[in-house]
Motif scaffolding. Sequence first.
Motif, PDB file in Angstrom:
ATOM      1  N   ARG A 167     -27.957 -40.485 -42.394  1.00 15.88           N
ATOM      2  CA  ARG A 167     -28.718 -40.718 -43.619  1.00 15.88           C
ATOM      3  C   ARG A 167     -28.585 -39.581 -44.614  1.00 15.88           C
ATOM      4  NH1 ARG A 167     -34.617 -40.617 -45.501  1.00 15.88           N
ATOM      5  NH2 ARG A 167     -34.630 -42.292 -47.044  1.00 15.88           N
ATOM      6  N   PRO A 184     -30.682 -39.264 -48.129  1.00 15.82           N
ATOM      7  CA  PRO A 184     -31.716 -40.012 -48.838  1.00 15.82           C
ATOM      8  C   PRO A 184     -31.603 -39.911 -50.351  1.00 15.82           C
ATOM      9  CG  PRO A 184     -32.628 -37.948 -48.048  1.00 15.82           C
ATOM     10  CD  PRO A 184     -31.192 -37.991 -47.590  1.00 15.82           C
ATOM     11  N   ALA A 210     -33.253 -42.625 -51.847  1.00  9.92           N
ATOM     12  CA  ALA A 210     -34.505 -43.349 -52.045  1.00  9.92           C
ATOM     13  C   ALA A 210     -35.278 -43.282 -50.741  1.00  9.92           C
ATOM     14  CB  ALA A 210     -34.247 -44.808 -52.436  1.00  9.92           C
ATOM     15  N   GLY A 211     -36.594 -43.168 -50.835  1.00  9.69           N
ATOM     16  CA  GLY A 211     -37.392 -43.057 -49.625  1.00  9.69           C
ATOM     17  C   GLY A 211     -37.615 -41.611 -49.252  1.00  9.69           C
ATOM     18  N   ASN A 267     -38.402 -42.920 -41.731  1.00 10.22           N
ATOM     19  CA  ASN A 267     -37.296 -43.489 -42.497  1.00 10.22           C
ATOM     20  C   ASN A 267     -35.935 -43.346 -41.805  1.00 10.22           C
ATOM     21  OD1 ASN A 267     -38.912 -44.357 -44.584  1.00 10.22           O
ATOM     22  ND2 ASN A 267     -38.620 -42.521 -45.819  1.00 10.22           N
ATOM     23  N   GLN A 293     -32.952 -44.315 -39.645  1.00  6.99           N
ATOM     24  CA  GLN A 293     -32.405 -45.604 -39.219  1.00  6.99           C
ATOM     25  C   GLN A 293     -31.529 -45.399 -37.976  1.00  6.99           C
ATOM     26  OE1 GLN A 293     -30.708 -47.934 -42.490  1.00  6.99           O
ATOM     27  NE2 GLN A 293     -31.840 -46.686 -43.960  1.00  6.99           N
ATOM     28  N   ASN A 341     -28.366 -48.571 -52.227  1.00  7.76           N
ATOM     29  CA  ASN A 341     -29.652 -48.404 -52.885  1.00  7.76           C
ATOM     30  C   ASN A 341     -29.979 -49.673 -53.658  1.00  7.76           C
ATOM     31  OD1 ASN A 341     -31.801 -46.426 -53.269  1.00  7.76           O
ATOM     32  ND2 ASN A 341     -31.295 -46.554 -55.434  1.00  7.76           N
ATOM     33  N   THR A 397     -36.259 -52.874 -55.029  1.00 12.01           N
ATOM     34  CA  THR A 397     -37.070 -52.660 -53.827  1.00 12.01           C
ATOM     35  C   THR A 397     -38.554 -52.803 -54.118  1.00 12.01           C
ATOM     36  OG1 THR A 397     -35.435 -51.186 -52.832  1.00 12.01           O
ATOM     37  CG2 THR A 397     -37.690 -50.984 -52.049  1.00 12.01           C
ATOM     38  N   THR A 427     -42.218 -47.857 -43.534  1.00 11.43           N
ATOM     39  CA  THR A 427     -41.307 -46.893 -44.131  1.00 11.43           C
ATOM     40  C   THR A 427     -41.377 -47.015 -45.647  1.00 11.43           C
ATOM     41  OG1 THR A 427     -39.320 -48.266 -44.363  1.00 11.43           O
ATOM     42  CG2 THR A 427     -39.793 -47.371 -42.175  1.00 11.43           C
ATOM     43  N   THR A 428     -40.608 -46.164 -46.340  1.00 12.63           N
ATOM     44  CA  THR A 428     -40.566 -46.217 -47.799  1.00 12.63           C
ATOM     45  C   THR A 428     -39.176 -46.576 -48.303  1.00 12.63           C
ATOM     46  OG1 THR A 428     -40.111 -43.839 -47.904  1.00 12.63           O
ATOM     47  CG2 THR A 428     -42.414 -44.526 -48.019  1.00 12.63           C
ATOM     48  N   THR A 429     -38.344 -47.198 -47.483  1.00 15.73           N
ATOM     49  CA  THR A 429     -36.962 -47.497 -47.858  1.00 15.73           C
ATOM     50  C   THR A 429     -36.752 -48.991 -48.099  1.00 15.73           C
ATOM     51  OG1 THR A 429     -36.092 -47.943 -45.655  1.00 15.73           O
ATOM     52  CG2 THR A 429     -36.282 -45.632 -46.308  1.00 15.73           C
ATOM     53  N   THR A 433     -34.373 -50.603 -46.790  1.00 12.43           N
ATOM     54  CA  THR A 433     -33.839 -51.199 -45.568  1.00 12.43           C
ATOM     55  C   THR A 433     -34.891 -52.050 -44.874  1.00 12.43           C
ATOM     56  OG1 THR A 433     -32.514 -49.192 -45.354  1.00 12.43           O
ATOM     57  CG2 THR A 433     -32.555 -50.683 -43.465  1.00 12.43           C
TER      58      THR A 433
END
Length: 477
Positions: A73, A75, A77-78, A84, A86, A104, A108, A124-126, A128
């Motif tokens: 990862r 980041p 975003a998130g 977060n 993965q 991205n 979202t 989470t804040t992503t 995905t």
Amino acid sequence: MCGIVGIVDAGGVSFPLYYSLYALQHRGQESAGISSFEGTTLYTHRVQGLVAEAFNSNTLQGLRGNVGIGHVRYPTAGSKVPENIQPFNFQYRGLNLAIAHDGNLVNTAELREEYERRGQIFCTTTGTEVIGNIIVEALRTSRSMEDAVRLCMRRLRGSYAVVALLNGTIYAFRDPLGIKPLCIGKIDRGYIVASESVAIDALDGTLVRDVRPGELVRIDEDGLSSIQVATANRRAHCIFEYIYFARADSVIDGRLVYDVRRRIGQNLYDADPVEGDIVCPVPDSGTAYAAGYAERSGIPFVEGLMKNRYMGRTFIMPTQQQREWAVRIKLNTVRGNLKDRRVILVDDSIVRGTTSRRIVNMIREAGAKEIHLCVGSPPIIAPCYLGVDMPTRTELIANSRDVEAVRESIGATSLIYVPFEDLMGAIGCGERDLCTGCLTGCYPVEILGEKSCHCAVDYVAGTHQSNLSTFGKQQTS
């Protein structure tokens, strides 16, 4: 930008996934994770840090099964929080689903708000996790991954290359514009899909082809098949993959990245020749550019900067202060090669300008008479919303300055950017096949407040192709 990989291997996947993620480490340094499946159980290990820090022999032996996916990862975003990391895992009515995503999404927030109004809780804040909810929503009604991916492509706006593990099957798909790279490889006892071909090389595999934009690839113990879910009236491969992000030894959408960068270096000289004593790359991303420049100009290629091989990529460090600290640790001058020389310094790009300024100062302090900075991309004038960490115009040194003002700010004797048309020629495709938003301010997807190019996407019912030889024929036809 992140790195993703999915593998089906009759001999077990944990160690192949580990080595593949190691090969993709340049795409993300914040965290790493692997999910594998055996029988009825989904095994997962996810840790903040580099791949070598995240896994050891014991953890890899605990990731059982012959099918699995992995993720590194970076980041854009998130938040930088453990939640977060993965792959993300979901369970629904006896189905075990794991997802890893590179890209991205620009919608979202609105998708998340829609699901939250229905009572969905997010961990989470992503984006995905949003993709996971869309897939589960489709599986609830049809239990068909093909329908789930078709729903994703209708609902998602932005860039995405995704690998998903549904029980014992790998699914991989790419957005209809092909913004993010994704390729297919054949390994000794199975198949692999990965962000870059270097992950296939790490397993001594064979690159078959790229996943087509809008295509869904399915891999299980019986083999590999695909279906075309969506087609677009253009492509929009990320131009920054060729400029900086991809490894130089990767093949991205049929092009060896090293050759692209070498041609850009040749075009840099042709566009505005400079007299100098040595051509010096900014390692490692400027090396191929400098090789091309030296080849075309006849000026000797000489290393004036040495890289600490234990340092990662400063560009993808999360804060500006960390990036600045890292430059001095990462690079050191070879004073004997620079003193009293007219140095042609070749780099891939100038984003914020702070790193370039520090490097120029280091070379001047080493005794260089002149420093001519030649850059393998045109001025970066606009933010990226699709996966590269260039979030605001105020951070971009070329956004509000002309070339002379940028040169003065950096402190170079002269500053030369490769012309936009020469960059297109070196890549070997037209502007319509590339996302050039960071260079032009015109984006291939609709973004609030920004100029966008018109793209039409059709959703089609495809036909499965079920063996490797079919893929080979399609690739050459």
